[in-house]
Scaffold this motif. Structure first.
Motif, PDB file in Angstrom:
ATOM      1  N   MET A   1       0.896  -1.265   0.142  1.00  0.00           N
ATOM      2  CA  MET A   1      -0.026  -0.092  -0.027  1.00  0.00           C
ATOM      3  C   MET A   1       0.919   1.423  -0.029  1.00  0.00           C
ATOM      4  SD  MET A   1      -3.249  -0.522   2.366  1.00  0.00           S
ATOM      5  CE  MET A   1      -2.393  -1.303   3.723  1.00  0.00           C
ATOM      6  N   ARG A   2       0.368   2.256  -0.430  1.00  0.00           N
ATOM      7  CA  ARG A   2       0.897   3.519  -0.436  1.00  0.00           C
ATOM      8  C   ARG A   2       0.149   4.453   0.651  1.00  0.00           C
ATOM      9  NH1 ARG A   2       1.745   8.622  -4.216  1.00  0.00           N
ATOM     10  NH2 ARG A   2       3.926   8.874  -4.177  1.00  0.00           N
ATOM     11  N   ILE A   3       0.975   4.980   1.503  1.00  0.00           N
ATOM     12  CA  ILE A   3       0.569   5.455   2.903  1.00  0.00           C
ATOM     13  C   ILE A   3       0.844   6.853   3.196  1.00  0.00           C
ATOM     14  CG2 ILE A   3       0.082   4.682   5.359  1.00  0.00           C
ATOM     15  CD1 ILE A   3       0.796   1.737   4.928  1.00  0.00           C
ATOM     16  N   LEU A  19       7.210   0.905   7.857  1.00  0.00           N
ATOM     17  CA  LEU A  19       6.231   0.749   6.792  1.00  0.00           C
ATOM     18  C   LEU A  19       6.993  -0.016   5.707  1.00  0.00           C
ATOM     19  CD1 LEU A  19       4.139   3.828   7.000  1.00  0.00           C
ATOM     20  CD2 LEU A  19       3.534   1.568   7.865  1.00  0.00           C
ATOM     21  N   GLU A  20       8.185   0.746   5.228  1.00  0.00           N
ATOM     22  CA  GLU A  20       8.883   0.003   4.206  1.00  0.00           C
ATOM     23  C   GLU A  20       9.485  -1.568   4.466  1.00  0.00           C
ATOM     24  OE1 GLU A  20      11.786   3.141   3.532  1.00  0.00           O
ATOM     25  OE2 GLU A  20      10.611   4.356   2.306  1.00  0.00           O
ATOM     26  N   HIS A  24       5.634  -1.541   2.297  1.00  0.00           N
ATOM     27  CA  HIS A  24       4.659  -0.311   2.037  1.00  0.00           C
ATOM     28  C   HIS A  24       5.542   0.555   1.485  1.00  0.00           C
ATOM     29  CE1 HIS A  24       1.209  -2.617   3.702  1.00  0.00           C
ATOM     30  NE2 HIS A  24       1.771  -2.679   4.832  1.00  0.00           N
ATOM     31  N   GLU A  25       4.879   1.523   0.930  1.00  0.00           N
ATOM     32  CA  GLU A  25       5.425   2.848   0.409  1.00  0.00           C
ATOM     33  C   GLU A  25       4.984   4.081   1.132  1.00  0.00           C
ATOM     34  OE1 GLU A  25       5.975   5.903  -3.541  1.00  0.00           O
ATOM     35  OE2 GLU A  25       5.169   3.958  -3.702  1.00  0.00           O
ATOM     36  N   ASP A 165      -3.496   4.748  -0.558  1.00  0.00           N
ATOM     37  CA  ASP A 165      -4.231   3.650  -0.263  1.00  0.00           C
ATOM     38  C   ASP A 165      -4.877   3.876   1.155  1.00  0.00           C
ATOM     39  OD1 ASP A 165      -3.912   2.187  -2.729  1.00  0.00           O
ATOM     40  OD2 ASP A 165      -1.810   2.195  -1.847  1.00  0.00           O
ATOM     41  N   GLY A 232      -3.735  -5.601   5.199  1.00  0.00           N
ATOM     42  CA  GLY A 232      -2.955  -5.825   3.992  1.00  0.00           C
ATOM     43  C   GLY A 232      -3.146  -7.268   3.283  1.00  0.00           C
TER      44      GLY A 232
END
Length: 235
Positions: A1-3, A19-20, A24-25, A165, A232
């Motif tokens: 997801m892009r957060i 997060l990475e 995620h991004e 997202d 996720g």
């Protein structure tokens, strides 16, 4: 997801790395800028305890604070880490302001001495008032101002294009700012359809009822990330 990560710059970096590591991004969108106040003096009193509800309350302490000998009570891992790095005898309890107040009421004696509360100019939960209502002498030291962002920055175009997202919101104030900036940009529909991960029900309550809101079982970052991991897996 892009957060979208809405934490102040001081806290956004560590969260981005987590997060990475989860795949995620992260898009950094600080909604608050921390501005330490100058020439703040901490009264030299026999404090029963020092209460802290934000890591910024530790980071903005004056160098000559003289608090290392007192018991320091924080709300969670981040404020605990900051307190220990500052050389304070710290422990974490409660998870949020209400939880910390409950711990203090249950475990400290109002007659055993005053409590020092390190805070910013704007607070959530009124720790000072909760302790005063329980008979504690509580002194609040205002160490910083949290200045709201004027816009969504890089997140505006990403949100408009449907490239965000989820968003992570850690306080009622940051949620209020996020909502106001989104509405000002005409992006309420887009913001309502992304997953709004809120640290607590109090944070979620600031957002419109129709928005997609996710609240962890406990008000701490570990629970937030666990909830994010579960969400996720459903994609």
């Amino acid at each position: 997801m892009r957060i979208a990560v809405t934490r102040p710059e001081e806290d956004a970096g560590p969260l981005k790395a987590k997060l990475e590591a989860m795949g995620h991004e992260a898009v950094i969108v600080p909604l608050l800028a921390i501005r330490p106040r100058q020439a703040v003096e901490i009264p030299a009193l026999p404090w029963q305890a020092v209460a802290v509800t934000s890591a910024n309350g530790i980071r903005c302490l004056p160098a000559s604070h003289g608090l290392a000998k007192f018991r320091t009570l924080t709300v969670g891992p981040q404020s605990l880490k900051a307190a220990k790095q500052a050389g304070l005898a710290a422990e974490a309890h409660g998870g949020d302001v209400t939880g910390l107040a409950a711990f203090i009421r249950a475990n400290l004696d109002p007659g055993a001495g005053p409590v020092l509360y390190l805070s910013g100019a704007e607070t959530t939960g009124d720790l000072e008032g909760q302790l005063a209502a329980a008979g504690f002498s509580c002194h609040r030291a205002v160490l910083y101002d949290a200045v709201p962002a004027a816009g969504l920055g890089v997140a505006e175009n990403s949100l408009r294009a449907g490239e965000i997202d989820a968003v992570m919101l850690y306080s009622p104030r940051s949620a209020k700012i996020w909502r106001a900036l989104v509405e000002a940009a005409g992006l309420s529909r887009q913001a309502g359809s992304v997953r709004n991960f809120c640290l607590s029900g109090n944070v979620a309550s600031v957002l419109p009822e129709s928005w997609d809101k996710k609240v962890p079982e406990t008000p701490d970052e570990q629970a937030m990330l666990a909830l994010l991991a579960r969400e996720g897996r459903r994609d």
